[in-house]
Each structure stands twice: as C-alpha cells, then as structure tokens.
Design an enzyme around this catalytic site. Structure first.
Site, PDB file in Angstrom:
ATOM      1  N   ARG A   1      -4.065  -9.685   4.547  1.00  0.00           N
ATOM      2  CA  ARG A   1      -4.633  -9.693   3.104  1.00  0.00           C
ATOM      3  C   ARG A   1      -3.189  -9.293   2.202  1.00  0.00           C
ATOM      4  O   ARG A   1      -2.408  -8.482   2.275  1.00  0.00           O
ATOM      5  CB  ARG A   1      -5.832  -9.328   3.039  1.00  0.00           C
ATOM      6  CG  ARG A   1      -6.357  -9.053   2.102  1.00  0.00           C
ATOM      7  CD  ARG A   1      -7.220  -7.695   1.683  1.00  0.00           C
ATOM      8  NE  ARG A   1      -7.564  -7.329  -0.010  1.00  0.00           N
ATOM      9  CZ  ARG A   1      -7.498  -7.494  -0.589  1.00  0.00           C
ATOM     10  NH1 ARG A   1      -6.267  -6.498  -0.871  1.00  0.00           N
ATOM     11  NH2 ARG A   1      -8.418  -6.991  -1.584  1.00  0.00           N
TER      12      ARG A   1
ATOM     13  N   LYS B   1       1.057  -1.373  -0.106  1.00  0.00           N
ATOM     14  CA  LYS B   1      -0.151  -0.089  -0.061  1.00  0.00           C
ATOM     15  C   LYS B   1       0.756   1.092   0.098  1.00  0.00           C
ATOM     16  O   LYS B   1       1.989   0.915   0.328  1.00  0.00           O
ATOM     17  CB  LYS B   1      -0.935   0.217   1.402  1.00  0.00           C
ATOM     18  CG  LYS B   1      -2.146  -0.848   0.424  1.00  0.00           C
ATOM     19  CD  LYS B   1      -3.533  -0.742   1.914  1.00  0.00           C
ATOM     20  CE  LYS B   1      -4.474  -1.811   1.127  1.00  0.00           C
ATOM     21  NZ  LYS B   1      -5.413  -1.634   2.449  1.00  0.00           N
TER      22      LYS B   1
HETATM   23  C1  LIG Z   1     -10.167  -5.129  -0.715  1.00  0.00           C
HETATM   24  N1  LIG Z   1      -9.465  -4.456  -0.155  1.00  0.00           N
HETATM   25  C2  LIG Z   1      -8.195  -3.626  -0.052  1.00  0.00           C
HETATM   26  N2  LIG Z   1      -7.894  -3.450   0.957  1.00  0.00           N
HETATM   27  C3  LIG Z   1      -8.569  -4.340   2.181  1.00  0.00           C
HETATM   28  C4  LIG Z   1      -7.912  -4.150   3.229  1.00  0.00           C
HETATM   29  O1  LIG Z   1      -7.432  -3.790   3.960  1.00  0.00           O
HETATM   30  N3  LIG Z   1      -8.896  -4.725   3.455  1.00  0.00           N
HETATM   31  C5  LIG Z   1     -10.086  -5.304   3.354  1.00  0.00           C
HETATM   32  N4  LIG Z   1     -10.711  -6.003   4.510  1.00  0.00           N
HETATM   33  N5  LIG Z   1     -10.599  -5.416   2.437  1.00  0.00           N
HETATM   34  C6  LIG Z   1      -9.584  -4.264   1.518  1.00  0.00           C
END
Ligand SMILES: Cn1cnc2c(O)nc(N)nc21
Length: 285
Positions: A260, A226
C-alpha cells in the site's frame, strides 16, 4: 494465490500495488487536496485515481477518516459523504478495483452497494455492526493489527513479543470472521506498521514478517512514507520516497502480496525488479 474481490479476481502470485487515495483534510501525507467535495474535487480525485491505475496500481484504497497517529475521529455522516460518492465514481467511471479504508458498518454497507471490492478496516471489524456488514457484503477483508486508537496508539507502545502478539491478534480476528461466515480465502493479514509500534517494533515486525506470512493468509504491508523512515533517516514526509521503496522491496521479499503506497509508478518498478530476481525472469517484456 488469488483474491476474489467482488467481481474481480486478483492474481497475488506476485506482489501488487495498492494506491492510496486520501479523502481526508488531515492525512499525514497528502490530505486536503480533494477535500472540498465539489465537482472540481471529484474530477481531481478521478484524475489522481486514473493516474495511479495508469502507473500500475491494481487496487485503489479510499479512506475518509485519517488514521495517522493523533488523528481525531470523524462522524459517520461525514465519512459517508466523503467516501461513498468517490467509490461509486471510481467503479462506474474507471472500473477500478476499490478497497475502502473504514471501520464503519454503514460505510461498509454503502460502499459495497456502489461496487467496492475490498474492505480495509484498520480496526479489524471490531466496531459495532462492522462484522455483520462485512459478512453481508461478501467482500474480502483486510484485518490489521492496531494497538489502541490513533489518538493514543503511539504513547509508549509495549509488547513482550511483538511478532507473536500481532500474529495472535490477527488469528483471533480471523477466527471470529470465519465463524461469522467469511471464508478464510477472503481474509488478508496486515501487521499494521506504525499503528501502536515504535521504531524497534516496526523493524522487528518487518524483519520477521515471513512469520506472519506463514499463516497462509494474504499479507498487506503499508509502510509508505511512514514515521519509521523519519526516525531512521531524519527525512520529512516529502523526502521519504527512497526509504519507502526500500521498505516495499523488503516487504515483498518477506512475503507481502499487497503493498500500500503513495508513489505507485516507482513502487511498480521496484516490484518488477523484485519479481524478476525472485522468479529468475530474463525477459520482462
Ligand atoms: C489506512 N491505512 C493506513 N496505513 C495502513 C496500513 O499499514 N495498512 C492498512 N491495511 N491500511 C492502512
């Protein structure tokens, strides 16, 4: 801690990896590759998903609408076309545990009908019909804090106390979900790194993420590649793996249960090392 996700019971006693499968042409990191919606692209999608499973991803996150800063909204019909066939194939052919990254009631319903295991809604079920669809699906739901909409969320975000405001929002959404019939154990909290936060807000949220974990809900952290890494390191998206791995380790240390990421194999190793140290394990094999 365990998470009942459809027919799957996910052990969250140690952090698990959620692999990102972007089905949008404009995702900030790896969009467009699968977007052609042809048989070939479905094979590519399944190959990528299988690779992430082989590398140790426990959950595959499938999204048809880019939620990166500045992203334009996609029609519900377009989102359905992108997401539902892929969810169906991931479940029927790979037996994958699939989370669906959507805010749409129709996509929630249709994805649950073809075997999705988790609803991942960056808008925390605030769109019309989404809460009812989530309740009807009986699936666990990730509630995430976002300040505004992707198109405008990064324009001078401001908080008096970012931790307390994010936590308060998540607790309010959880109360609404529980009142509607979703069991507390089926709710996941997510600070929403990068969703209406500047660098200071993101670092503060991560530094005090344990404060959100103290709520007792499972925690999902999405930090992979990010822009806070761009601000911190001056690195392009494709050069953010080391920074992403550092953030994964820190998020785990500060209470995250689900991480994630784009880079599954490397993150799995980082979390294995974290777990060994955290549990003073001397034999991982
Ligand atoms: C779809 N998406 C993109 N970034 C995310 C994040 O930090 N958390 C979650 N739950 N979905 C995300």
């Amino acid at each position: 801690m365990q998470l009942q996700a459809g027919s799957h019971l996910i052990d969250l006693s140690r952090p698990v990896v959620m692999g990102i499968l972007n089905l949008t042409p404009d995702s900030f990191s790896d969009g467009g590759r699968y977007y052609q919606q042809t048989a070939l692209s479905m094979d590519l999608v399944l190959q990528r998903a299988q690779q992430m499973l082989d590398e140790g991803a426990v959950i595959i996150d499938v999204g048809g609408e880019s939620t990166r800063p500045g992203a334009i909204q996609v029609s519900e019909a377009e989102e359905l076309d992108r997401v539902v066939p892929v969810v169906e194939q991931l479940v029927s052919r790979l037996g994958a545990i699939v989370s669906v990254d959507t805010s749409s009631a129709a996509v929630i319903r249709e994805s649950a009908a073809v075997g999705a295991s988790i609803i991942n809604d960056v808008r925390s079920l605030q769109r019309p019909g989404a809460l009812e669809a989530a309740v009807a699906s009986q699936l666990p739901v990730c509630l995430m804090h976002m300040n505004g909409e992707p198109a405008v969320m990064q324009k001078a975000p401001h908080y008096e106390n970012v931790i307390e405001e994010v936590l308060s929002f998540l607790q309010q959404r959880a109360a609404v979900c529980i009142a509607a019939g979703i069991a507390k154990e089926k709710l996941i909290f997510d600070p929403g790194y990068g969703f209406g936060k500047n660098l200071e807000h993101n670092l503060t949220l991560l530094r005090y993420q344990q404060r959100i974990a103290e709520s007792g809900f499972a925690i999902l952290a999405g930090l992979s590649r990010k822009s806070l890494l761009g601000h911190l390191l001056g690195r392009e998206v494709s050069e953010r793996l080391p920074g992403s791995l550092a953030l994964a380790a820190i998020a785990a240390q500060k209470g995250a249960h689900i991480i994630r990421v784009h880079d599954v194999a490397a993150t799995v190793d980082v979390l294995a090392v974290y777990h060994a140290v955290d549990q003073q394990l001397f034999h991982l094999h």
